[in-house]
Design an enzyme around this catalytic site. Structure first.
Site, mmCIF file in Angstrom:
data_model
loop_
_atom_site.group_PDB
_atom_site.id
_atom_site.type_symbol
_atom_site.label_atom_id
_atom_site.label_comp_id
_atom_site.label_asym_id
_atom_site.label_seq_id
_atom_site.Cartn_x
_atom_site.Cartn_y
_atom_site.Cartn_z
ATOM 1 N N HIS A 86 0.823 -1.220 0.000
ATOM 2 C CA HIS A 86 0.000 0.000 0.000
ATOM 3 C C HIS A 86 0.855 1.268 0.000
ATOM 4 C CE1 HIS A 86 -3.703 -2.219 1.844
ATOM 5 N NE2 HIS A 86 -3.570 -2.425 0.564
ATOM 6 N N GLN A 106 -3.583 -9.633 5.268
ATOM 7 C CA GLN A 106 -3.439 -9.126 3.897
ATOM 8 C C GLN A 106 -2.127 -8.349 3.721
ATOM 9 O OE1 GLN A 106 -7.177 -7.026 3.268
ATOM 10 N NE2 GLN A 106 -8.161 -8.955 2.731
ATOM 11 N N LEU A 107 -1.368 -8.223 4.765
ATOM 12 C CA LEU A 107 -0.008 -7.678 4.718
ATOM 13 C C LEU A 107 0.074 -6.295 4.063
ATOM 14 C CD1 LEU A 107 0.314 -10.754 5.252
ATOM 15 C CD2 LEU A 107 2.404 -10.684 3.939
ATOM 16 N N CYS A 108 -0.877 -5.440 4.366
ATOM 17 C CA CYS A 108 -0.902 -4.092 3.760
ATOM 18 C C CYS A 108 -0.832 -4.183 2.249
ATOM 19 C CB CYS A 108 0.249 -3.218 4.266
ATOM 20 S SG CYS A 108 0.233 -2.985 6.023
ATOM 21 N N ASN A 109 -1.450 -5.200 1.697
ATOM 22 C CA ASN A 109 -1.360 -5.400 0.247
ATOM 23 C C ASN A 109 -2.528 -6.261 -0.193
ATOM 24 O OD1 ASN A 109 -0.711 -5.989 -2.387
ATOM 25 N ND2 ASN A 109 1.470 -6.264 -1.981
#
Lengths: 143, 407
Positions: free
Chosen positions: B117, B359-362
């Site tokens: 992100h 979601q791992l900032c993604n």
């Protein structure tokens, strides 16, 4: 409270959720709102039908962890047939309950089994997602 | 690799005997000498730099100057191209915002669908604000290559901002290949995931952004390589002390300094820079090539030994040579796998295994590229052992057997 009882109730709601529909549910007489847990992607949709001040029916669908799904199923039983004010009161007390704060435990039916939720603060959003989504719908219906 | 002598340099292992730390791509652990160097600054010569000229300030200034030189040497670039910032996210935002002068409606920006992100949203925001096209290179069977990026670039591309190694599955783009076709664009590389274990080459690119806390260094500090060309184009990141020529300031104008000072307004995180300097020493002592070899060998060990759990998991990045195992345990929600709950006391937490889920900032990669709601990522660092990997495999087997959490 007996651990086996808690497990039994949780697994029951998880494996055979109450008031669950699938995502094709499209009855326009229900207000629809989705809640998401951004950290894990769990997503629930709550469908709520009002008859005046009363929650006359409630359904849910979605995808989440065992805690999130069981809590969603239980939340629907807990607020169905309640007035908006009763529902809000119960939701606020549930929020306190899962944080380990003093609250009106007598209000709860199956939600009573979340007495240990306070020991899992990292799962707070899992326990709370359905309830907070219902709260948003009820509050918005009053606006 | 003598991992014992390496682990001995991290007190956290001594304080947590059973720790299996597989989350280095989120934050690497910090060697004692990094912490001690920061302590020493606070205990012995605490002061500001570039302002006062007392003795402590001069010592601190020298330490910060040495850190910059050391980092520049490590990456084989000039020290005038190393700019300190507070984090990769903030620095990419600063760069994006400070390029707004070149954002025009007929121009475009190129990114990929595997950006974190922090390397996606600043460009999306800018493209919306200045009404220019955001071109997104799409993954093909989870992979993006240099050619997939290059084909989106034309004479109107003002910025190409891409990962070197992506944070979810660890896709690796040969950005030097992209550089060959960058045309008029500034080529900006998010190197947060690659720099800790890969040798990188800053030739032909305009920016390379690195997180200190993923380089065995402290939080609150990041390294930005900025080419002379992009430094010239960029507006100052912030306005205030240190970036302006003091005598030039009057009621209606001021003159901005050139070079590093233009981008380092305000007091720098001095302790963190000094700590980071020691983390570069740590990496140099081990050798970046040895770190790479070691983390790749751990992934290879996993893939050679995961036969017994093969049917229990879905792995999304088997074929990519990196330090990540990105996976799901089939039919088990990531939260249930990673942490205990009222009905489950068997999860990665039970085995003291720290890793990353969600979601791992993604979410673009997780949802759109992998088609998943969430994933689990185990990431290896220099202190991990084959024993850690074996524990991961065993834990997956145990978690997969918990009937109550299966959907």
């Amino acid at each position: 409270m007996d651990n086996n009882f808690k497990r039994e109730v949780l697994l029951h709601h998880n494996k055979t959720p109450h008031n669950r529909v699938d995502s094709t549910f499209d009855d326009k007489s229900y207000i629809k709102k989705s809640g998401i847990n951004p950290s894990c992607g769990d997503q629930l949709t709550m469908y709520i039908k009002f008859d005046g001040e009363e929650i006359s029916d409630i359904k849910h669908d979605g995808d989440g962890c065992t805690m999130c799904c069981a809590s969603a199923s239980i939340s629907t039983d807990e607020v169905k047939g309640k007035t908006k004010n009763e529902a809000i009161n119960k939701i606020e007390n549930f929020d306190k309950y899962i944080k380990g704060q003093e609250c009106e435990v007598d209000l709860f039916e199956d939600a009573i089994i979340f007495e240990d939720a306070k020991d899992f603060p990292n799962r707070y959003k899992c326990f709370n997602l359905a309830w907070s989504t219902i709260e948003e719908v009820v509050r918005e219906s009053n606006e | 690799m003598d991992t014992k002598s390496i682990r001995d340099q991290f007190s956290i292992f001594n304080n947590n005997k059973d720790l299996v730390y597989l989350d280095s791509s989120a934050t690497s652990l910090t060697p004692d000498k990094v912490v001690k160097a920061m302590d020493k600054y606070y205990y012995e010569y605490n002061s500001n730099i570039g302002r006062s000229s007392n003795e402590f300030a001069l010592i601190a200034q020298k330490e910060v100057d040495n850190a910059r030189k050391k980092i520049a040497n490590f990456f084989s670039v000039d020290e005038n191209n190393i700019i300190f910032g507070p984090s990769t996210t903030i620095s990419i935002n600063n760069i994006a915002r400070s390029l707004s002068n070149i954002m025009k409606p007929d121009k475009n920006i190129v990114v990929t669908d595997q950006e974190h992100h922090s390397n996606f949203l600043p460009w999306l925001k800018l493209s919306q604000e200045f009404d220019l096209e955001l071109r997104i290179a799409k993954s093909n069977e989870n992979i993006i290559e240099a050619k997939d990026v290059a084909k989106l670039v034309d004479e109107n591309t003002v910025v190409i901002s891409i990962h070197h190694m992506s944070n979810v599955i660890g896709n690796i783009i040969d950005f030097q290949e992209v550089a060959k076709n960058k045309q008029n664009a500034f080529l900006i590389i998010d190197g947060a995931q690659s720099a800790p274990h890969m040798k990188v080459d800053f030739n032909n690119i305009d920016a390379f952004i690195i997180s200190g806390h993923k380089m065995y260094g402290p939080t609150g500090i990041n390294i930005n390589y900025l080419s002379d060309e992009i430094q010239e184009e960029l507006e100052p990141f912030n306005f205030g002390g240190g970036m302006v020529i003091p005598s030039s300031v009057n009621d209606n104008s001021f003159l901005v300094k050139k070079g590093i000072d233009k981008f380092e307004a305000g007091t720098l995180p001095i302790a963190e820079i000094i700590g980071l300097s020691l983390s570069i020493d740590f990496i140099n002592d081990v050798g970046i090539e040895n770190i790479e070899k070691h983390v790749l060998s751990l992934k290879e060990y996993f893939l050679n030994n995961y036969e017994k759990i093969k049917d229990l998991v879905t792995i999304y990045n088997k074929d990519i040579k990196n330090n990540l195992i990105t996976f799901n345990i089939n039919s088990i929600n990531v939260h249930d796998a990673v942490s205990n709950s009222i009905i489950n006391d068997i999860s990665f937490s039970t085995f003291n295994i720290a890793l990353r889920e969600g979601q791992l900032c993604n979410n673009i990669t997780v949802n759109n590229v992998l088609g998943q709601k969430a994933i689990i990522r185990a990431s290896f660092g220099i202190y991990n052992t084959t024993e850690d990997v074996a524990k991961l495999i065993n834990a997956i087997e145990k978690i997969a057997s918990v009937e109550d959490i299966r959907s």
